[in-house]
Design an enzyme around this catalytic site. Sequence first.
Site, mmCIF file in Angstrom:
data_model
loop_
_atom_site.group_PDB
_atom_site.id
_atom_site.type_symbol
_atom_site.label_atom_id
_atom_site.label_comp_id
_atom_site.label_asym_id
_atom_site.label_seq_id
_atom_site.Cartn_x
_atom_site.Cartn_y
_atom_site.Cartn_z
ATOM 1 N N ARG A 65 -5.836 1.602 -6.677
ATOM 2 C CA ARG A 65 -7.045 2.402 -6.831
ATOM 3 C C ARG A 65 -8.056 1.573 -7.628
ATOM 4 N NH1 ARG A 65 -3.116 4.072 -10.254
ATOM 5 N NH2 ARG A 65 -3.603 4.120 -12.483
ATOM 6 N N PHE A 92 -10.268 -0.686 -13.728
ATOM 7 C CA PHE A 92 -10.690 -1.824 -14.525
ATOM 8 C C PHE A 92 -9.663 -2.939 -14.391
ATOM 9 C CE2 PHE A 92 -12.015 -3.634 -18.814
ATOM 10 C CZ PHE A 92 -13.125 -4.247 -18.270
ATOM 11 N N TYR A 124 -1.222 1.513 -8.813
ATOM 12 C CA TYR A 124 -2.199 0.442 -9.011
ATOM 13 C C TYR A 124 -3.205 0.322 -7.870
ATOM 14 C CZ TYR A 124 1.394 -1.015 -12.360
ATOM 15 O OH TYR A 124 2.309 -1.036 -13.366
ATOM 16 N N LYS A 154 -10.522 0.955 7.715
ATOM 17 C CA LYS A 154 -9.897 0.037 8.670
ATOM 18 C C LYS A 154 -9.833 -1.380 8.099
ATOM 19 C CE LYS A 154 -8.323 -1.820 12.430
ATOM 20 N NZ LYS A 154 -8.941 -1.689 13.733
ATOM 21 N N CYS A 171 2.405 -8.914 -19.999
ATOM 22 C CA CYS A 171 3.248 -9.322 -18.872
ATOM 23 C C CYS A 171 2.465 -9.888 -17.694
ATOM 24 C CB CYS A 171 4.093 -8.139 -18.397
ATOM 25 S SG CYS A 171 5.278 -7.558 -19.621
ATOM 26 N N THR A 192 -15.522 -6.306 19.093
ATOM 27 C CA THR A 192 -16.449 -6.790 18.065
ATOM 28 C C THR A 192 -15.878 -8.088 17.506
ATOM 29 O OG1 THR A 192 -15.357 -5.367 16.432
ATOM 30 C CG2 THR A 192 -17.374 -4.527 17.457
ATOM 31 N N ASN A 239 4.681 -14.897 1.835
ATOM 32 C CA ASN A 239 4.854 -16.305 2.199
ATOM 33 C C ASN A 239 4.738 -17.221 0.983
ATOM 34 O OD1 ASN A 239 5.320 -15.775 4.891
ATOM 35 N ND2 ASN A 239 3.173 -15.998 5.489
ATOM 36 N N LYS A 259 -11.032 -4.786 36.027
ATOM 37 C CA LYS A 259 -10.343 -3.817 35.172
ATOM 38 C C LYS A 259 -10.419 -2.421 35.770
ATOM 39 C CE LYS A 259 -10.861 -6.118 30.669
ATOM 40 N NZ LYS A 259 -11.354 -5.963 29.280
#
Length: 433
Positions: free
Chosen positions: A260, A263, A258, A211, A269, A87, A226, A36
Amino acid sequence: MSRVAVCGMGYVGCVTAACLCRDGHQVIGVDIDERKVASLASGMAPVSEPGLDDLLQQVTGEGRLTATTNLEEAVANTDIALIAVGTPSAIDGSIDTHAVERVIASIGQALAENGREYTIVLRSTLLPGVLEETLRPILEQALGGPLGDRVRLCNNPEFLRETTAIQDYDSPPFVVIGAEEEWQADAVLELYSRIDAPRVVTDTRTAALVKYTCNAYHAAKVAFANEIGTLARALGANGQEVMQIACLDTQLNVSPAYLRPGFAFGGSCLPKDVRALTRFSQREAVASPLLSSLLPSNEAHLLRGAQAVEQSGHRKIGLVGLSFKANTDDLRESPLVKIAEHLHGRGYDLRIYDPGVQVSRLLGSNRTYVEQHLPHFAELMVDTPEQLCEHSELVVLGTNVANGFDWSAHSNGDVLDLRRDLVVATGEAAPVP
């Protein structure tokens, strides 16, 4: 201009090194693989990435990028090191950090001999806690003492996708730096002075989890689309068109809505429709593990809320909100009704404040639902926030029904905010937004 050592000449390291050079920095690429290093020295990328060969030829020709297998030499001639070694997954699914540990120990040993100020930045993907509990002790042992202000240890997670890595480097969603103190991130931020993107400096654990959160969310979106496509075929619908139409909604579907911690969801619905989809999948033998996990996940989070109340040690509880959201009297499948049912059934002295729920006006299935789950709920209701506070050793904030009410000023006990986290704040709470 910064003098930078980039350790690890894989996809992330090689692209990062080339882009830093292009933006005016002096970079030494470091790798234990001599092939490399030789490839970089000749201006050729050791990995396949569109546009990278041309960029490497440019920066090596300008003398901005050199490469070596000698990490100690690279550290001696730079002021900051970016660690971008792999990693990979271990056999049990955990991350293998051996390569990162070896690199950071070597950097520490090199720094122990010269006493210079230096900044070490983890670009490799690491779970929160690895930097703090594993790498820092290794570095301090190699240095022969604590980091102090001389050696800074930060992280800077990358968001580069293979085949579009250079474009992603130039146009990231944000630049995230994790540091113990904000000033320690200055040297890292300077590396990206030419990048037009929001800059976020936070603690190292939060930066690391960003990440993983992004990648998990991307994976969830792929799996969700999918599964919807599979269900669409079974139902005779056009899955591609379903998702295209769904994505036109940038108010709720493709938006921060939503997204965040708070609860559990409820109402007439979401639970009903998720249940219908998963039941159809089961009946037709269509595997939909992601959709099928939504209701159990929601129930698990609801249980965590109940456990947080129990672990507080208080018996006199005041619940703020009973309907599934503020300013409605819809109690059907409200997670707060379930919390109240759980606590009342376990003998807690419970009172509830929700001005939107008028007992005399509840009709039909709405009234039937709450009477099935909380038969004597009318006796538990109070008329004012002050009455709730007077009764309670612990106030549990479920919805924003008392908008603007300062619970910290009125509560005589502790406050648990289910809308933000599950941590009991002793004797204080911020005003409801």
